[in-house]
Design a protein around this motif. Structure first.
Motif, mmCIF file in Angstrom:
data_model
loop_
_atom_site.group_PDB
_atom_site.id
_atom_site.type_symbol
_atom_site.label_atom_id
_atom_site.label_comp_id
_atom_site.label_asym_id
_atom_site.label_seq_id
_atom_site.Cartn_x
_atom_site.Cartn_y
_atom_site.Cartn_z
ATOM 1 N N LYS A 2 0.854 -1.172 0.000
ATOM 2 C CA LYS A 2 0.000 0.000 0.000
ATOM 3 C C LYS A 2 0.893 1.226 0.000
ATOM 4 O O LYS A 2 1.873 1.286 0.750
ATOM 5 C CB LYS A 2 -0.874 0.050 1.261
ATOM 6 N N PRO A 3 0.538 2.222 -0.818
ATOM 7 C CA PRO A 3 1.303 3.466 -0.757
ATOM 8 C C PRO A 3 1.142 4.115 0.622
ATOM 9 O O PRO A 3 0.139 3.880 1.305
ATOM 10 C CB PRO A 3 0.643 4.336 -1.819
ATOM 11 N N ALA A 5 0.235 7.153 3.123
ATOM 12 C CA ALA A 5 -0.902 8.073 3.007
ATOM 13 C C ALA A 5 -0.458 9.389 2.382
ATOM 14 O O ALA A 5 0.680 9.823 2.567
ATOM 15 C CB ALA A 5 -1.512 8.317 4.378
ATOM 16 N N PHE A 6 -1.350 9.997 1.612
ATOM 17 C CA PHE A 6 -1.052 11.295 1.010
ATOM 18 C C PHE A 6 -2.348 12.076 0.889
ATOM 19 O O PHE A 6 -3.443 11.515 0.916
ATOM 20 C CB PHE A 6 -0.396 11.120 -0.366
ATOM 21 N N GLU A 7 -2.186 13.395 0.750
ATOM 22 C CA GLU A 7 -3.334 14.236 0.405
ATOM 23 C C GLU A 7 -3.468 14.227 -1.097
ATOM 24 O O GLU A 7 -2.462 14.162 -1.808
ATOM 25 C CB GLU A 7 -3.072 15.678 0.849
ATOM 26 N N TYR A 8 -4.690 14.355 -1.573
ATOM 27 C CA TYR A 8 -4.943 14.240 -3.013
ATOM 28 C C TYR A 8 -5.801 15.385 -3.495
ATOM 29 O O TYR A 8 -6.822 15.695 -2.876
ATOM 30 C CB TYR A 8 -5.656 12.915 -3.277
ATOM 31 N N LEU A 31 0.799 13.877 -10.678
ATOM 32 C CA LEU A 31 0.479 12.534 -11.170
ATOM 33 C C LEU A 31 -0.022 12.636 -12.605
ATOM 34 O O LEU A 31 -1.033 13.271 -12.873
ATOM 35 C CB LEU A 31 -0.595 11.895 -10.278
ATOM 36 N N GLY A 34 0.574 7.833 -14.190
ATOM 37 C CA GLY A 34 0.847 7.031 -13.000
ATOM 38 C C GLY A 34 1.505 5.690 -13.273
ATOM 39 O O GLY A 34 1.644 4.859 -12.370
ATOM 40 N N VAL A 38 3.100 5.519 -9.712
ATOM 41 C CA VAL A 38 2.303 4.674 -8.807
ATOM 42 C C VAL A 38 3.053 3.396 -8.391
ATOM 43 O O VAL A 38 3.035 3.044 -7.208
ATOM 44 C CB VAL A 38 0.893 4.390 -9.380
ATOM 45 N N MET A 41 5.226 4.453 -5.724
ATOM 46 C CA MET A 41 4.475 4.712 -4.486
ATOM 47 C C MET A 41 4.047 3.401 -3.833
ATOM 48 O O MET A 41 4.078 3.273 -2.603
ATOM 49 C CB MET A 41 3.255 5.584 -4.789
ATOM 50 N N ASN A 42 3.654 2.423 -4.663
ATOM 51 C CA ASN A 42 3.275 1.120 -4.101
ATOM 52 C C ASN A 42 4.449 0.472 -3.361
ATOM 53 O O ASN A 42 4.262 -0.192 -2.350
ATOM 54 C CB ASN A 42 2.778 0.182 -5.207
ATOM 55 N N LEU A 51 -0.423 14.722 -3.574
ATOM 56 C CA LEU A 51 -0.439 14.242 -4.949
ATOM 57 C C LEU A 51 -1.390 15.133 -5.749
ATOM 58 O O LEU A 51 -2.570 15.269 -5.404
ATOM 59 C CB LEU A 51 -0.912 12.786 -4.983
ATOM 60 N N ASP A 53 -3.170 15.455 -9.083
ATOM 61 C CA ASP A 53 -3.561 14.630 -10.226
ATOM 62 C C ASP A 53 -3.907 15.531 -11.406
ATOM 63 O O ASP A 53 -4.793 16.384 -11.313
ATOM 64 C CB ASP A 53 -4.787 13.782 -9.824
ATOM 65 N N ARG B 23 -5.147 6.889 -0.998
ATOM 66 C CA ARG B 23 -4.139 5.886 -1.359
ATOM 67 C C ARG B 23 -4.746 4.537 -1.728
ATOM 68 O O ARG B 23 -4.008 3.614 -2.090
ATOM 69 C CB ARG B 23 -3.149 5.707 -0.221
ATOM 70 N N LEU B 64 -2.471 0.325 -10.744
ATOM 71 C CA LEU B 64 -1.714 1.558 -10.973
ATOM 72 C C LEU B 64 -2.639 2.771 -11.053
ATOM 73 O O LEU B 64 -2.279 3.796 -11.621
ATOM 74 C CB LEU B 64 -0.876 1.454 -12.257
#
Lengths: 294, 162
Positions: A2-3, A5-8, A31, A34, A38, A41-42, A51, A53, B23, B64
Motif C-alpha cells: 500500500k502506498p 498516506a497522502f493528500e490528493y 500525477l 501514474g 504509482v 508509491m506502491n 499528490l 492529479d 491511497r 496503478l
C-alpha cells in the motif's frame, strides 16, 4: 503493498495545479498517467505528502498541428492516443512507428508523454524520440512558461531540468520536411519490457541517394539518450548503401561505453547498438538503399 | 488517518458509491470495498496484468490507479462478462481450449482480450500474442490462450453475421 498516506487533489485547470505545486509547502508530486509514479508509491520508494492529479485538466491533453507545421502534443496525451492518431501518422511517422514499443497496451492506454519525459528513465522511448526529432519541452510554473530543448531536458537517471514548481505543459515537434525518412529499432528481452538499448533516427537523402542530413538518437546505453555525431559524420555526403549503414553502426558503437547491468553487459549493448543503428538506417532508407558497387 | 473521499462510478453497468482514502488503489477498492474479488492482484506494480480491467472501455492496470481517480468513470470487470451464468463466446472459448489452469491470470486476460477483439475482430495469431504480452501466465505456455482468443474471434463473427 500500500502506498503511504497522502493528500490528493485533482484540479481542472493548469493554474490551480501550479498554485498547489508551488505554494503548498509540502512535498508535492504531480500525477500523470501514474504508470511509473504509482509503482514507486506502491513500493514506497516515493512517498509524496501531496499528490496533484493532472488527469482532469483537459487543456493538457491533445494533439494539434499549428499553421507553421509544428506539432503540439499536450503533456497528458496518452501513448495510445499518439499511436492511433492519423495526424501523427501523417506528420510524425517516427512516433507512430515507435509507440507500440512502449510497454503494453494497458500501459499505453494510461501512460502519458509528459509523464514519461518527466520520469526520465534511461531506457524509455520518449526522451530518445524527442532527441531524434529535435523537440522542445514547454514547462510551466505559476510565474510563467519556458521552452527547454529536449536534448537539454534529461540531466541524469530520473532527473530532469524541471524546477520543483514546474510541470510539463506540452511538447513541440518541429515541422518535418516531406521526404524525410525514419527508423526505429529496439531490443528487449520480452515484448513490452524496457529496452536493453534502442535507436531512433531520421535520414534525408538527395535524389542521388546521398545523405544530406541525419540524426541518430541512442538510448539505454547511458544515463540519458545521446545523439551519435560519429554516425552522422560517417553518413553525411556519402551514398546510402548497405555498407555505409554498417559503417555508421560501427562508428556509433566505437564512440559509446554503455552501462553493464544484470540485463546486459556493456559489450553486448555495444554490439546491439552497432546492429540497431545499421537496421534503423536500412529501415529508413527502405527501397532506396543502394546496392554496393563491387 | 487521511480524509475519506466520496466517489460515485459505474461498475458493470450498475451505479456504485464509495468512501475511500486517496491511497486506496482501484484494485483494492474493487476487491475489498466492493467485494468483487474477480479482479486479481498479482505484482501490484503494473507488470503481471492480473488486475487488468476496462476503464471507460480501455484496458488498464487497476493496481496503478487510485479509486479516487475513477469518480464518474465506467468500469468493466470480469464479473460483468457472463450474464445469468451464460459464458460469453470468449469465456466459452477459454473453457473449451483449456486456456487456464490455476486461473490466477484469467480475469486480466479475459478483460484484455475483450477490449482487443472489439478493436480488432479478425486478428492474426501474432497480433493476439502482442495484445496479451502484458499479461503473464505461468501455467499454460500461452498456446491455448492464443487459440482460445482466435476461436472466440471466429465465434463472435458468426454471432454478428447471424
Amino acid at each position: 503493498m500500500k502506498p503511504a498516506a497522502f493528500e490528493y487533489i485533482a484540479p481542472v485547470t493548469v493554474e490551480e495545479a501550479l498554485e498547489a505545486l508551488g505554494g503548498s509547502g509540502k512535498d508535492a508530486r504531480v500525477l500523470g498517467g501514474g504508470q511509473s509514479l504509482v509503482p514507486m508509491m506502491n513500493f514506497r520508494l516515493a512517498q509524496p505528502e501531496l499528490l496533484i492529479d493532472l488527469n482532469r485538466i483537459s487543456e493538457l491533453a491533445g494533439i494539434a498541428i499549428r499553421e507553421d507545421g509544428v506539432v503540439r502534443i499536450g503533456a497528458m496525451t496518452r501513448h495510445r492516443t499518439v499511436e492511433l492518431s492519423p495526424e501523427i501518422r501523417e506528420c510524425l511517422p517516427l512516433l507512430h512507428e515507435a509507440m507500440p514499443y512502449i510497454a503494453h497496451v494497458q500501459i499505453r492506454n494510461r501512460g502519458t508523454i509528459g509523464g514519461s519525459l518527466a520520469h526520465a528513465d534511461p531506457a524509455a522511448e520518449w526522451p530518445a524520440l524527442c532527441f531524434a526529432l529535435d523537440a522542445t519541452i514547454v514547462a510551466r510554473s505559476s510565474s510563467g512558461s519556458r521552452e527547454i530543448p529536449a536534448t537539454e531536458f534529461p540531466l541524469g537517471i530520473l532527473t530532469t531540468a524541471l524546477e520543483p514548481d514546474e510541470i510539463i505543459a506540452e511538447v513541440l515537434f518541429p515541422h518535418q520536411p516531406a521526404g524525410r525518412r525514419y527508423g526505429f529499432q529496439e531490443i528487449s528481452r520480452r515484448r513490452g519490457d524496457f529496452a536493453l538499448t534502442g535507436v531512433a533516427c531520421t535520414l534525408d537523402l538527395n535524389a542521388d541517394g546521398v545523405v544530406d542530413a541525419s540524426r541518430i538518437a541512442i538510448f539505454g546505453v547511458d544515463d540519458i539518450p545521446l545523439l551519435s555525431a560519429e554516425a552522422v559524420d560517417a553518413l553525411t555526403g556519402n551514398t546510402m548503401t548497405d555498407v555505409l549503414a554498417r559503417e555508421a553502426g560501427r562508428a556509433a558503437a566505437a564512440a559509446i561505453n554503455p552501462r553493464s547491468d544484470l540485463h546486459a553487459s556493456s559489450e553486448y549493448r555495444t554490439q546491439l547498438i552497432e546492429t540497431l543503428v545499421y537496421r534503423a538506417l536500412k529501415q529508413a532508407a527502405g527501397a532506396d538503399l543502394l546496392k554496393d558497387v563491387a | 488517518m487521511t480524509r475519506l473521499v466520496d466517489i460515485a462510478l459505474t461498475v458493470n453497468g450498475k451505479p456504485v458509491t464509495g468512501k475511500v482514502e486517496p491511497r486506496r488503489t482501484l484494485a483494492d477498492f474493487l476487491r475489498d470495498d466492493l467485494d468483487m474479488t474477480g479482479t486479481h492482484v498479482g505484482c501490484e506494480h503494473g507488470v503481471c496484468g492480473a488486475c487488468t480491467i476496462l476503464v471507460n472501455g480501455a484496458s488498464m492496470r487497476s493496481c496503478l490507479m487510485f479509486a479516487v481517480q475513477v469518480d464518474g468513470a465506467e468500469l468493466n470487470t470480469v464479473e460483468g462478462l457472463a450474464v445469468d451464468g451464460k459464458l460469453t463466446p470468449l469465456q466459452d472459448a477459454f473453457h473449451r481450449h483449456h486456456a487456464l489452469q490455476c486461473g490466477f491470470c484469467t480475469p486480466g486476460l479475459l478483460m484484455t482480450a475483450e477490449a482487443f477483439l472489439k478493436e480488432n475482430p479478425s486478428p492474426t495469431a501474432d497480433e493476439v500474442r502482442d495484445a496479451i504480452s502484458g499479461n503473464i501466465c505461468r501455467c499454460t505456455g500461452y498456446i491455448p490462450i492464443v487459440e482460445a482468443i482466435l476461436d472466440a474471434a471466429e465465434q463472435l463473427k458468426k454471432t454478428d453475421a447471424a
